[in-house]
Design a protein around this motif. Structure first.
Motif, PDB file in Angstrom:
ATOM      1  N   ALA A  23       0.687  -1.176   0.057  1.00 56.04           N
ATOM      2  CA  ALA A  23      -0.087   0.020   0.055  1.00 56.04           C
ATOM      3  C   ALA A  23       0.874   1.315   0.027  1.00 56.04           C
ATOM      4  O   ALA A  23       0.627   2.295  -0.644  1.00 56.04           O
ATOM      5  N   ARG A  24       1.909   1.170   0.889  1.00 56.90           N
ATOM      6  CA  ARG A  24       2.845   2.415   0.711  1.00 56.90           C
ATOM      7  C   ARG A  24       3.344   2.589  -0.502  1.00 56.90           C
ATOM      8  O   ARG A  24       3.820   3.964  -0.949  1.00 56.90           O
ATOM      9  N   ALA A  25       3.885   1.362  -1.247  1.00 59.24           N
ATOM     10  CA  ALA A  25       4.373   1.681  -2.694  1.00 59.24           C
ATOM     11  C   ALA A  25       3.270   2.323  -3.535  1.00 59.24           C
ATOM     12  O   ALA A  25       3.706   3.141  -4.324  1.00 59.24           O
ATOM     13  N   ILE A  26       2.147   2.054  -3.601  1.00 54.33           N
ATOM     14  CA  ILE A  26       1.097   2.550  -4.393  1.00 54.33           C
ATOM     15  C   ILE A  26       1.049   3.964  -4.040  1.00 54.33           C
ATOM     16  O   ILE A  26       0.940   4.973  -4.819  1.00 54.33           O
ATOM     17  N   LEU A  27       0.826   4.491  -2.710  1.00 56.84           N
ATOM     18  CA  LEU A  27       0.689   5.953  -2.255  1.00 56.84           C
ATOM     19  C   LEU A  27       1.713   6.558  -2.827  1.00 56.84           C
ATOM     20  O   LEU A  27       1.487   7.667  -3.551  1.00 56.84           O
ATOM     21  N   SER A  28       3.072   6.044  -2.719  1.00 52.49           N
ATOM     22  CA  SER A  28       4.119   6.749  -3.451  1.00 52.49           C
ATOM     23  C   SER A  28       3.704   6.920  -4.853  1.00 52.49           C
ATOM     24  O   SER A  28       4.243   8.054  -5.342  1.00 52.49           O
ATOM     25  N   ARG A  29       3.639   5.872  -5.554  1.00 50.70           N
ATOM     26  CA  ARG A  29       3.446   5.985  -6.873  1.00 50.70           C
ATOM     27  C   ARG A  29       2.591   7.140  -7.267  1.00 50.70           C
ATOM     28  O   ARG A  29       2.461   7.796  -8.428  1.00 50.70           O
ATOM     29  N   LEU A  30       1.410   7.003  -6.676  1.00 53.92           N
ATOM     30  CA  LEU A  30       0.301   7.905  -6.933  1.00 53.92           C
ATOM     31  C   LEU A  30       0.521   9.416  -6.659  1.00 53.92           C
ATOM     32  O   LEU A  30      -0.281  10.317  -6.985  1.00 53.92           O
ATOM     33  N   GLY A  31       1.515   9.525  -6.105  1.00 52.28           N
ATOM     34  CA  GLY A  31       1.893  11.012  -5.591  1.00 52.28           C
ATOM     35  C   GLY A  31       1.202  11.508  -4.384  1.00 52.28           C
ATOM     36  O   GLY A  31       1.012  12.733  -4.084  1.00 52.28           O
ATOM     37  N   VAL A  32       0.984  10.694  -3.470  1.00 51.79           N
ATOM     38  CA  VAL A  32       0.276  11.359  -2.246  1.00 51.79           C
ATOM     39  C   VAL A  32       1.575  11.601  -1.345  1.00 51.79           C
ATOM     40  O   VAL A  32       2.604  11.064  -1.063  1.00 51.79           O
ATOM     41  N   PRO A  33       1.417  12.954  -0.990  1.00 51.97           N
ATOM     42  CA  PRO A  33       2.338  13.725  -0.253  1.00 51.97           C
ATOM     43  C   PRO A  33       2.963  13.220   1.371  1.00 51.97           C
ATOM     44  O   PRO A  33       1.906  12.862   1.860  1.00 51.97           O
ATOM     45  N   ASP A  34       4.106  13.071   1.601  1.00 49.52           N
ATOM     46  CA  ASP A  34       4.452  12.756   2.897  1.00 49.52           C
ATOM     47  C   ASP A  34       3.888  13.516   4.115  1.00 49.52           C
ATOM     48  O   ASP A  34       3.743  12.829   5.081  1.00 49.52           O
ATOM     49  N   GLN A  35       3.516  15.083   3.770  1.00 46.92           N
ATOM     50  CA  GLN A  35       2.959  15.399   4.868  1.00 46.92           C
ATOM     51  C   GLN A  35       1.895  14.969   5.413  1.00 46.92           C
ATOM     52  O   GLN A  35       1.285  15.610   6.600  1.00 46.92           O
ATOM     53  N   VAL A  36       0.971  14.086   4.841  1.00 45.43           N
ATOM     54  CA  VAL A  36      -0.322  13.790   5.493  1.00 45.43           C
ATOM     55  C   VAL A  36      -0.204  12.888   6.437  1.00 45.43           C
ATOM     56  O   VAL A  36      -1.001  12.164   7.297  1.00 45.43           O
TER      57      VAL A  36
END
Length: 521
Positions: A23-36
């Motif tokens: 899931a974290r890999a997908i979030l990274s690929r989709l561009g979800v910012p780390d600030q959240v």
């Protein structure tokens, strides 16, 4: 192995070892910012294994109010853009969703527990409603109306309404947002979304996709699409803010009873999509093979966690002993497990609370004379870590007790009937009125079921189950389901305000209804 081959091999990422890593890999690929993300934030978990994926920083009340303010300012700019231009923005969202379909669909599976085809299907539904809304952006039409006054023209025009609030549930974590947002955007509204606290990751991923489309479009005002992360307190802010003139809320009837009066108190428009205690009738003439397949998907799909899930089944006495034993066999053999695995049709319930609710309902059914087939926790293999349940088929002597209310789990109550008019009364004798179906080859029964004296639901189907609606039709139901409509047909009207205009192009001033009011000019 050549150096080139070695380099190529190193560039291939290793398969994630856990649900959280995937899931974290997908979030990274989709561009979800780390600030959240925040170590002390709300845990985002997966029902597949129960593990925590990340911790999410929740929106504060002050931040929620500021987001609504940005959305209000964005609306005042966005409404001035021609509707076909607004449609171009939604077209770009659809393009971005197509590119991200595999990742977002997988994230739906990881966070909501849907089997792979359903996770992908939910994203396809988002794409479909974007396509619908793009066409709609050139069809936001009003009427020209006959007038009794000479040299006058009367017509209606439709204008953007304002900030559209969306409160969505965990079971369709992204599709429900899209039903509202795609229409709201082309209608000229901004959108503030409060997703379920159980599915925050898919909401963040969707917002990242929207922001990519906005960047490509250029000129999208800041705040046009906002996401509020949190629980009930944040939802209440959205419900009570006078800057939100229309709010779509999906959830339980109990939630609707709280939200509806608050919206009514400030004269806001409510689009309520609430509970559904859906039924199907299997008539003597039914194609039983067809009925068997339709019932199985409608009752067990999404582990019984659809608002349109089939929960009550009325089978005519003449075919009961042919159909029900076959249903029992299907129930005993359906593949349960990790929703990512090939062939699995029933994944986990969302959490322990859902499983406990199922157990209580089955206990009540037994106490009321029901014979329970299936049910109980499924713990084979890796399923021990999540709340997996065996779908339950319950033969009931009559429609009573737990049959009269919705339990959000894979429970199907089966009852015999002999008289068509009486079974229609039983069908309609529950609080909710969302979806319904009949399996029959008798034209009179089919037409009666969808007639004014038939099903009292917002959706009435013939020879298909009650679940699996397409976006082209208006989705929603009556009675305790709330009366709201989303997606297709003319649902767009809920996101706009109507103005009736009369233009006098003559030299006199005739009044309607023959009224005389002559004054010296």
């Amino acid at each position: 192995m050549s150096a080139r081959d070695q380099a190529a091999l190193k560039s291939v990422p290793a398969a994630p070892a856990t649900v959280a890593e995937e899931a974290r890999a997908i979030l990274s690929r989709l561009g979800v910012p780390d600030q959240v993300f925040a170590p002390a934030g709300r845990p985002a978990t997966s029902p597949i294994t129960g593990e925590t994926i990340v911790h999410i920083r929740e929106t504060t009340p002050e931040e929620a109010k500021a987001a609504i303010g940005r959305a209000d300012a964005a609306f005042k700019a966005w409404r001035k853009l021609p509707a076909p231009k607004r449609g171009e923005f939604v077209r770009l969202i659809g393009e971005e969703l197509r590119a991200a379909k595999d990742d977002l669909g997988r994230l739906v599976t990881l966070e909501a527990g849907k089997v792979t085809s359903e996770g992908l299907g939910e994203v396809q539904e988002m794409i479909d409603i974007c396509d619908f809304a793009v066409g709609l952006s050139r069809q936001l039409y009003g009427l020209t109306i006959a007038t009794e006054r000479a040299d006058h023209r009367m017509m209606e025009t439709w204008h953007p309404l304002g900030v559209c609030g969306v409160i969505s549930a965990f079971n369709f974590p992204v599709a429900v947002w899209s039903w509202n947002a795609a229409l709201a955007f082309v209608c000229g509204d901004s959108v503030v979304w409060k997703p379920s606290e159980k599915t925050l990751l898919t909401a963040l991923a969707t917002q990242a996709i929207v922001e990519r489309a906005a960047k490509r479009f250029g000129g999208v005002p800041e705040g046009l699409s906002e996401v509020l992360l949190g629980g009930r307190e944040i939802g209440e802010i959205l419900v009570e803010d006078h800057r939100v003139p229309v709010l779509s809320a999906t959830g339980s009837t109990a939630m609707g009873r709280q939200v509806g009066p608050k919206l009514a108190a400030r004269f806001a428009r409510a689009i309520l999509e609430l509970g559904g205690n859906n039924a199907a009738i299997v008539a003597p003439s039914a194609d039983l093979d067809l009925a068997l397949r339709g019932i199985a998907f409608a009752a067990m799909g999404t582990a019984g966690q659809r608002c349109t899930t089939l929960r009550r089944l009325f089978v005519h006495d003449s075919v009961y002993d042919q159909l029900v034993p076959r249903l029992k066999k299907v129930y005993s053999g359906v593949k349960i497990g990790d929703p990512r695995a090939e062939g699995v049709l029933v994944g986990p319930l969302i959490d322990k609370s859902a499983f406990d609710g199922m157990e209580r309902a089955l206990d009540e059914a037994r106490a009321a004379g029901g014979i329970v087939h299936g049910g109980g926790r499924y713990t084979d293999g890796a399923c021990a870590e999540g709340y997996y349940a065996r779908p339950a088929l319950v033969e009931m002597p009559e429609q009573t007790g737990p049959v009269l209310r919705e339990t959000f789990a894979p429970i199907l109550y089966v009852m015999r009937y002999t008289d068509f008019d009486q079974v229609l009364e039983q069908h309609n004798a529950v609080g909710a009125g969302l979806s319904s179906s009949i399996f029959t080859l008798d034209m009179r029964e089919a037409e009666s079921f969808i007639s004014v004296a038939g099903s009292d639901c917002g959706i009435a189907n013939v020879n298909i189950g009650p679940s699996g609606a397409e976006i082209g039709g208006a989705f929603g139901g009556e009675k305790e389901t709330g009366g709201g409509r989303e997606a297709g047909s003319d649902s767009w009207k809920a996101y706009m305000r109507r103005a009736t205009n009369t233009i006098n192009y003559g030299k006199t001033l005739p009044l309607a209804q023959g009224v005389k009011f002559d004054v010296d000019a």
